[in-house]
Design a protein around this motif. Sequence first.
Motif, PDB file in Angstrom:
ATOM      1  N   ARG A   8       0.826  -1.207   0.000  1.00  4.11           N
ATOM      2  CA  ARG A   8       0.000   0.000   0.000  1.00  4.11           C
ATOM      3  C   ARG A   8       0.861   1.258   0.000  1.00  4.11           C
ATOM      4  N   GLY A   9       1.981   1.219   0.795  1.00  6.02           N
ATOM      5  CA  GLY A   9       2.873   2.373   0.803  1.00  6.02           C
ATOM      6  C   GLY A   9       3.492   2.626  -0.562  1.00  6.02           C
ATOM      7  N   LEU A  10       3.926   1.540  -1.187  1.00  3.63           N
ATOM      8  CA  LEU A  10       4.463   1.679  -2.542  1.00  3.63           C
ATOM      9  C   LEU A  10       3.418   2.194  -3.511  1.00  3.63           C
ATOM     10  N   GLN A  11       2.177   1.743  -3.303  1.00  2.00           N
ATOM     11  CA  GLN A  11       1.100   2.215  -4.182  1.00  2.00           C
ATOM     12  C   GLN A  11       0.866   3.707  -3.983  1.00  2.00           C
ATOM     13  N   ASP A  12       0.874   4.144  -2.677  1.00  2.77           N
ATOM     14  CA  ASP A  12       0.708   5.583  -2.418  1.00  2.77           C
ATOM     15  C   ASP A  12       1.883   6.364  -3.002  1.00  2.77           C
ATOM     16  N   LEU A  13       3.105   5.816  -2.832  1.00  6.62           N
ATOM     17  CA  LEU A  13       4.281   6.486  -3.391  1.00  6.62           C
ATOM     18  C   LEU A  13       4.189   6.571  -4.911  1.00  6.62           C
ATOM     19  N   HIS A  14       3.692   5.502  -5.499  1.00  7.82           N
ATOM     20  CA  HIS A  14       3.514   5.504  -6.962  1.00  7.82           C
ATOM     21  C   HIS A  14       2.480   6.542  -7.377  1.00  7.82           C
ATOM     22  N   ASP A  15       1.388   6.633  -6.585  1.00 11.92           N
ATOM     23  CA  ASP A  15       0.372   7.644  -6.903  1.00 11.92           C
ATOM     24  C   ASP A  15       0.965   9.052  -6.782  1.00 11.92           C
ATOM     25  N   GLY A  16       1.785   9.275  -5.698  1.00  7.61           N
ATOM     26  CA  GLY A  16       2.427  10.576  -5.557  1.00  7.61           C
ATOM     27  C   GLY A  16       3.388  10.869  -6.694  1.00  7.61           C
ATOM     28  N   ALA A  17       4.134   9.825  -7.105  1.00  3.98           N
ATOM     29  CA  ALA A  17       5.050  10.009  -8.234  1.00  3.98           C
ATOM     30  C   ALA A  17       4.278  10.328  -9.506  1.00  3.98           C
ATOM     31  N   SER A  18       3.109   9.697  -9.652  1.00  5.99           N
ATOM     32  CA  SER A  18       2.288   9.991 -10.836  1.00  5.99           C
ATOM     33  C   SER A  18       1.834  11.445 -10.808  1.00  5.99           C
ATOM     34  N   GLU A  19       1.379  11.904  -9.620  1.00  6.84           N
ATOM     35  CA  GLU A  19       0.951  13.300  -9.507  1.00  6.84           C
ATOM     36  C   GLU A  19       2.145  14.242  -9.730  1.00  6.84           C
ATOM     37  N   LEU A  20       3.317  13.860  -9.155  1.00  4.13           N
ATOM     38  CA  LEU A  20       4.510  14.692  -9.348  1.00  4.13           C
ATOM     39  C   LEU A  20       4.894  14.754 -10.826  1.00  4.13           C
ATOM     40  N   SER A  21       4.769  13.610 -11.497  1.00  5.60           N
ATOM     41  CA  SER A  21       5.076  13.579 -12.929  1.00  5.60           C
ATOM     42  C   SER A  21       4.137  14.484 -13.708  1.00  5.60           C
ATOM     43  N   ALA A  22       2.847  14.401 -13.362  1.00  6.34           N
ATOM     44  CA  ALA A  22       1.885  15.265 -14.042  1.00  6.34           C
ATOM     45  C   ALA A  22       2.165  16.735 -13.745  1.00  6.34           C
ATOM     46  N   GLY A  23       2.505  17.040 -12.442  1.00  3.04           N
ATOM     47  CA  GLY A  23       2.820  18.433 -12.086  1.00  3.04           C
ATOM     48  C   GLY A  23       4.078  18.927 -12.765  1.00  3.04           C
ATOM     49  N   SER A  24       5.088  18.031 -12.876  1.00  2.00           N
ATOM     50  CA  SER A  24       6.334  18.454 -13.536  1.00  2.00           C
ATOM     51  C   SER A  24       6.101  18.747 -15.013  1.00  2.00           C
ATOM     52  N   LYS A  25       5.172  17.980 -15.612  1.00  2.00           N
ATOM     53  CA  LYS A  25       4.844  18.269 -17.009  1.00  2.00           C
ATOM     54  C   LYS A  25       4.210  19.655 -17.134  1.00  2.00           C
ATOM     55  N   LEU A  26       3.275  19.936 -16.196  1.00  2.00           N
ATOM     56  CA  LEU A  26       2.653  21.266 -16.202  1.00  2.00           C
ATOM     57  C   LEU A  26       3.687  22.350 -15.914  1.00  2.00           C
ATOM     58  N   LEU A  27       4.625  22.084 -14.957  1.00  5.07           N
ATOM     59  CA  LEU A  27       5.662  23.054 -14.623  1.00  5.07           C
ATOM     60  C   LEU A  27       6.571  23.312 -15.827  1.00  5.07           C
ATOM     61  N   THR A  28       6.906  22.235 -16.532  1.00  8.32           N
ATOM     62  CA  THR A  28       7.740  22.404 -17.730  1.00  8.32           C
ATOM     63  C   THR A  28       7.029  23.252 -18.778  1.00  8.32           C
ATOM     64  N   LYS A  29       5.743  22.987 -18.917  1.00  6.91           N
ATOM     65  CA  LYS A  29       4.963  23.780 -19.866  1.00  6.91           C
ATOM     66  C   LYS A  29       4.938  25.247 -19.438  1.00  6.91           C
ATOM     67  N   GLY A  30       4.728  25.484 -18.122  1.00  8.76           N
ATOM     68  CA  GLY A  30       4.729  26.859 -17.633  1.00  8.76           C
ATOM     69  C   GLY A  30       6.091  27.508 -17.768  1.00  8.76           C
ATOM     70  N   ALA A  31       7.165  26.691 -17.524  1.00 11.25           N
ATOM     71  CA  ALA A  31       8.514  27.240 -17.656  1.00 11.25           C
ATOM     72  C   ALA A  31       8.801  27.684 -19.092  1.00 11.25           C
ATOM     73  N   LYS A  32       8.278  26.898 -20.039  1.00 15.55           N
ATOM     74  CA  LYS A  32       8.444  27.290 -21.443  1.00 15.55           C
ATOM     75  C   LYS A  32       7.762  28.628 -21.696  1.00 15.55           C
ATOM     76  N   SER A  33       6.558  28.786 -21.121  1.00 17.46           N
ATOM     77  CA  SER A  33       5.840  30.053 -21.290  1.00 17.46           C
ATOM     78  C   SER A  33       6.601  31.203 -20.625  1.00 17.46           C
ATOM     79  N   VAL A  34       7.144  30.947 -19.405  1.00 13.90           N
ATOM     80  CA  VAL A  34       7.907  31.978 -18.697  1.00 13.90           C
ATOM     81  C   VAL A  34       9.152  32.363 -19.497  1.00 13.90           C
ATOM     82  N   HIS A  35       9.808  31.314 -20.040  1.00 14.87           N
ATOM     83  CA  HIS A  35      11.012  31.589 -20.829  1.00 14.87           C
ATOM     84  C   HIS A  35      10.682  32.443 -22.053  1.00 14.87           C
ATOM     85  N   THR A  36       9.594  32.104 -22.708  1.00  9.01           N
ATOM     86  CA  THR A  36       9.182  32.906 -23.877  1.00  9.01           C
ATOM     87  C   THR A  36       8.872  34.342 -23.454  1.00  9.01           C
TER      88      THR A  36
END
Length: 647
Positions: A194-222
Amino acid sequence: MLGLIQFLRQTRSIARIEAGFFLRKSKLVWSLAVVALIPSLYTVIYLSSLWDPGAHSTALKVGIVNLDQGLVYREQPFNIGQELTETLQSSAQFDYQVISEVDQAKQQVRKGDLAFSLIIPANFSANAIPGEQAGAGQLVVFASQGNNVETARIAQQFASELGHKMNERLNAKRWSLVLTSAAGSKENVTRLHRGLQDLHDGASELSAGSKLLTKGAKSVHTGAQRLSGGVSQLTQNTQKLGAGLRNMEASRPRNSDLRKLSEGADALANGVHELGQGLSKLKNGSHELNTEVSSFKEEADNSLWVTPALRGNVTLVSQGLQQLDQGIGSAVNSNEKLEEGARNLRVGVNTLSQGMRQINGALRAATAQFPEDAQLDALDAGASELASSTQTMLQGNEKISASTQRLEMGLALVIKAVPNFESTPAGSPEGLADSVRPLVEMEAAVQNNGIGFIANVIPAALWLGAGIAAFLINLRVLPKHAETYHRTSQLAGKLLLPGALVGVQCALILFCIWGVLKVDVVQTVPLLCTVFSAGLAFFCIISALTHFMGDAGRALAMVLLAVQLTSSGGVMPVELSGSFFATLSPWLPITWLAHGLKATLFGAFEGTWLVEWFKISAMGLLALGVTTIWGRWRFVFVRQLRPQLDL
């Protein structure tokens, strides 16, 4: 053409002579009875021996030699050999004999005192329980195939079934140990999962957030790049604006100049006002002068003493004064306008002075607060550095996004590798060890083992009975007086007695099927037709062989019996007998009979018996036709005729 009455008379004449040989001697009568019973006795005896072998398996002696020393495995004692011995003895499948020595058990098998022996080695539990390798736990089944092939086959089947049951039992024990040991660690592993599953869920959310952050960083850079370009232009323009403001501040009029301008405007307004007052006085004086001159002119015009020249001058003066008066009036009006303009100019100059003073103050304040060029250069450099930093931030966010994706995939692999006890099998150890059992759906079911052999035994009995019936008489000899008879009558009279005997044999076989063996027949009338037609057809075939070939025909009939039984597929599929017999099978009468019997007795082959019956009947009629047309008889005197039996 032969008439029916004549046919019957001729047939009866020959048949009476043949019957007379048997009826005159009681031994021959009894022999006929025995011959009639032979097929049914063969059927009953053979099928009775095969009727239900399993019911008599307890008479088969089997030895058991248990040498197993047992095993303590994971703090639990096991002795599979002892359990197996007790289980076999309680099952009462065979007459089990417990023997202490291996050599003694083998010797009794060799002598035939035991059907076979089961030998349990001393290390059986030690090798079977851990299951370290396939077949480690060996059970020895010792049998002598030369003593009895069928007994050896039973031993092989016993060994196969015993191996399956032992594996099933051992698997149940292993599953019991697995489920017991798994219960202790289930909670911890479940928490870890269960802990690994929660960690995996957090990693999934972090991955999704990092994708959004990268997208925002591209906008900030532009945006930062655009900001840098805009700041650079703003800096240049601001520097130009600052230079212009400083130039304006340096060129602005001084307050003293503004005061002088205001004072000049005031003086101008006052001078214009005074000028207006003077023009008003001048206008009044001009008006009075004009009035006086006009009066003088009137007096001069009326006076006789005034010369015309003077009068003309006075007129000129009057006209000049009038023009002066008009000019002074125009000057007064213009002065009024000038005075109003002077007043407006004074107000405007005052307003301009005040505005310029405010502009001067604003210019001084703006010039004092306006950034220096060095500050604007620093702003431009900062914007460029910001654009460069956002590029670095974008690259870092992309690396973070890739790392979080790898983290997510790694955690997914770890979750798959860690067992999830929430999906642990919930069945029993016995169910987990033996969860699959094939279900056989049987069509055209047979009551027992013996009935299954009917399709092979009855054809053999009918062929055997027909052969014996054909052997009772001499099928190549007729009485001398029958030489003039029609060929059909000759053959019918010769075959009437043995044919009737064959009919009795068929009836007795059917009686055994219903009365003795108690077989549940699916199709009664078709069975009657099939058995009687087959018996008579076989008799006609054997009679034809004997008629044309003599004793060699009788021998050939027995050879044909062996070939047909092998090729008929009555018990074993003919495909297993070899390609020769499989090719021969569809053309043999016993094959047709076996097919018809299975269809009528069990409902096999969808109950299709009529075609087989037709082929059997056609074969018998063909044999009769061949014998009738091409058969050759030897005619002798009646006293020379003798039955074939020598009793």
